[in-house]
Enzyme design. Structure first.
Site, short mmCIF file in Angstrom:
data_model
loop_
_atom_site.label_atom_id
_atom_site.label_comp_id
_atom_site.label_asym_id
_atom_site.label_seq_id
_atom_site.Cartn_x
_atom_site.Cartn_y
_atom_site.Cartn_z
N ASN A 10 0.86 -1.19 0.00
CA ASN A 10 0.00 0.00 0.00
C ASN A 10 0.90 1.24 0.00
O ASN A 10 1.51 1.55 1.02
CB ASN A 10 -0.89 -0.05 1.26
CG ASN A 10 -1.67 1.24 1.49
OD1 ASN A 10 -1.78 2.08 0.59
ND2 ASN A 10 -2.21 1.39 2.69
N LYS A 12 0.02 4.23 -0.12
CA LYS A 12 -0.65 5.41 0.47
C LYS A 12 -0.48 6.60 -0.48
O LYS A 12 -0.48 6.40 -1.70
CB LYS A 12 -0.12 5.66 1.88
CG LYS A 12 -0.17 4.39 2.73
CD LYS A 12 0.05 4.61 4.19
CE LYS A 12 -0.02 3.26 4.91
NZ LYS A 12 0.07 3.38 6.35
N HIS A 101 -9.37 0.81 5.37
CA HIS A 101 -8.05 0.98 5.99
C HIS A 101 -8.19 1.92 7.19
O HIS A 101 -9.01 2.83 7.18
CB HIS A 101 -7.07 1.56 4.97
CG HIS A 101 -5.68 1.63 5.48
ND1 HIS A 101 -5.25 2.65 6.29
CD2 HIS A 101 -4.63 0.78 5.33
CE1 HIS A 101 -3.98 2.42 6.61
NE2 HIS A 101 -3.58 1.30 6.04
N GLU A 103 -6.61 4.36 8.20
CA GLU A 103 -6.52 5.81 7.92
C GLU A 103 -7.82 6.34 7.35
O GLU A 103 -8.20 7.48 7.60
CB GLU A 103 -5.32 6.07 6.98
CG GLU A 103 -4.01 5.97 7.74
CD GLU A 103 -2.83 5.47 6.92
OE1 GLU A 103 -2.85 5.56 5.69
OE2 GLU A 103 -1.87 4.96 7.55
N GLU A 173 -4.97 -5.24 10.91
CA GLU A 173 -3.94 -4.21 11.08
C GLU A 173 -4.21 -3.44 12.37
O GLU A 173 -5.03 -2.52 12.38
CB GLU A 173 -3.98 -3.22 9.92
CG GLU A 173 -3.72 -3.84 8.57
CD GLU A 173 -3.25 -2.80 7.58
OE1 GLU A 173 -2.10 -2.88 7.13
OE2 GLU A 173 -4.01 -1.88 7.27
N GLY A 179 2.63 2.22 10.75
CA GLY A 179 3.52 3.37 10.55
C GLY A 179 4.28 3.77 11.80
O GLY A 179 4.90 4.84 11.84
N SER A 216 3.77 -2.20 10.26
CA SER A 216 5.23 -2.21 10.38
C SER A 216 5.87 -3.55 9.99
O SER A 216 6.83 -3.98 10.62
CB SER A 216 5.65 -1.78 11.79
OG SER A 216 5.19 -0.47 12.06
P1 PGA Z 1 3.04 0.25 7.64
O1 PGA Z 1 1.54 0.44 7.08
O2 PGA Z 1 3.57 -1.02 7.04
O3 PGA Z 1 3.78 1.47 7.16
O4 PGA Z 1 2.93 0.17 9.12
C1 PGA Z 1 0.69 -0.66 6.95
C2 PGA Z 1 -0.62 -0.20 6.35
O5 PGA Z 1 -1.05 0.92 6.66
O6 PGA Z 1 -1.27 -0.93 5.59
#
Ligand code: PGA
Length: 260
Positions: A10, A12, A101, A103, A173, A179, A216
């Site tokens: 992803n 983003k 997601h 976010e 997640e 992140g 992560s």
């Molecule tokens: P990250 O994000 O690997 O940077 O923690 C995972 C995601 O948001 O799908």
């Protein structure tokens, strides 16, 4: 047919046209000849780059890498300035859509019901939804992690038929791991994945869909996570932006595939 083991990247809101071309060439070189058959490699670039990434991957010889979008509107069409439908994403080469997601949930106010409506729209457009769930740090500390994830799944289970859930993908997640550099331990992730599987089984989803872990994930921790029986791959944010990191995670999935 969705693969059983999946490594999904992803991006983003990162990347540009120059990155798209270079990334496709480098990824093709990494996956070419490496025995990654059976591991699905999926990429979710920002929507404006979807078609050029799909074309660049095909030109570079990485035809088996599938692309998707990070969000769609729940309606098929209409006066929704700034939005796109699942059918439009499909028309531009998407096979997959991220839905719910964290976010989208926290920054854009998407409710569990809206996420379910989007999953419905994605299925109706003939695409595969990757339905994201996960608890916040407060919910985990309060002992409510599994209850929260179940509550997120409930409207999805109400709006999709069992066969449609079986053809989807779930991504667990935990919000506190996205992140932040803080990964869930393989034990915590496994416990949650097993809990999700049990919940689906109790709701008559007998062939459970793949459940990806996200938060992560890096080349250095992927192998340990994938060693868990109910972790079927990863949804990768930050580490999907550099091909070498992403390829390391694909290689870890390949190890699991080879052991199966
Ligand atoms: P990250 O994000 O690997 O940077 O923690 C995972 C995601 O948001 O799908």
């Amino acid at each position: 047919m969705v693969q059983r083991l999946i490594v999904a990247g992803n991006w983003k809101m990162h990347g540009d046209r120059a990155m798209v071309d270079a990334y496709a060439r480098e990824l093709a070189a990494c996956v070419e000849g490496s025995d990654h058959a059976g591991v699905g490699v999926w990429l979710f670039p920002p929507a404006p780059y979807l078609l050029s990434l799909a074309n660049a991957l095909a030109e570079a010889g990485a035809k088996e890498v599938s692309v998707g979008v990070q969000n769609v509107h729940e309606a098929a069409s209409g006066a929704f300035t700034g939005e796109m439908s699942a059918a439009m994403a499909a028309d531009c080469g998407a096979q997959l859509v991220l839905v719910g997601h964290s976010e989208r949930r926290t920054l854009f106010g998407e409710s569990d019901e809206l996420v379910a409506a989007k999953a419905r729209a994605v299925i109706d457009a003939g695409l595969t939804p990757v339905i994201c769930v996960g608890e916040s740090l407060d919910e985990r500390r309060g002992g409510e992690a599994m209850a929260r994830v179940r509550a997120q799944l409930e409207p999805v289970l109400a709006s999709l038929a069992a066969g449609e859930v079986e053809r989807s993908v779930i991504a667990y997640e935990p919000v506190w791991a996205i992140g932040t550099g803080e990964t869930a331990t393989p034990e915590i992730a496994q416990e949650m994945h097993a809990g999700i599987s049990e919940h689906l089984l109790a709701r008559k989803i007998s062939a459970r869909p793949p459940i990806l872990y996200g938060g992560s994930v890096k080349a250095s921790n992927a192998e340990q996570l994938f060693a868990q029986p109910d972790i079927d791959g990863a949804l990768v944010g930050g580490a999907s932006l550099a091909v070498t990191d992403f390829a390391g995670i694909i290689a870890a999935a390949q190890l699991k595939q080879n052991r199966a």
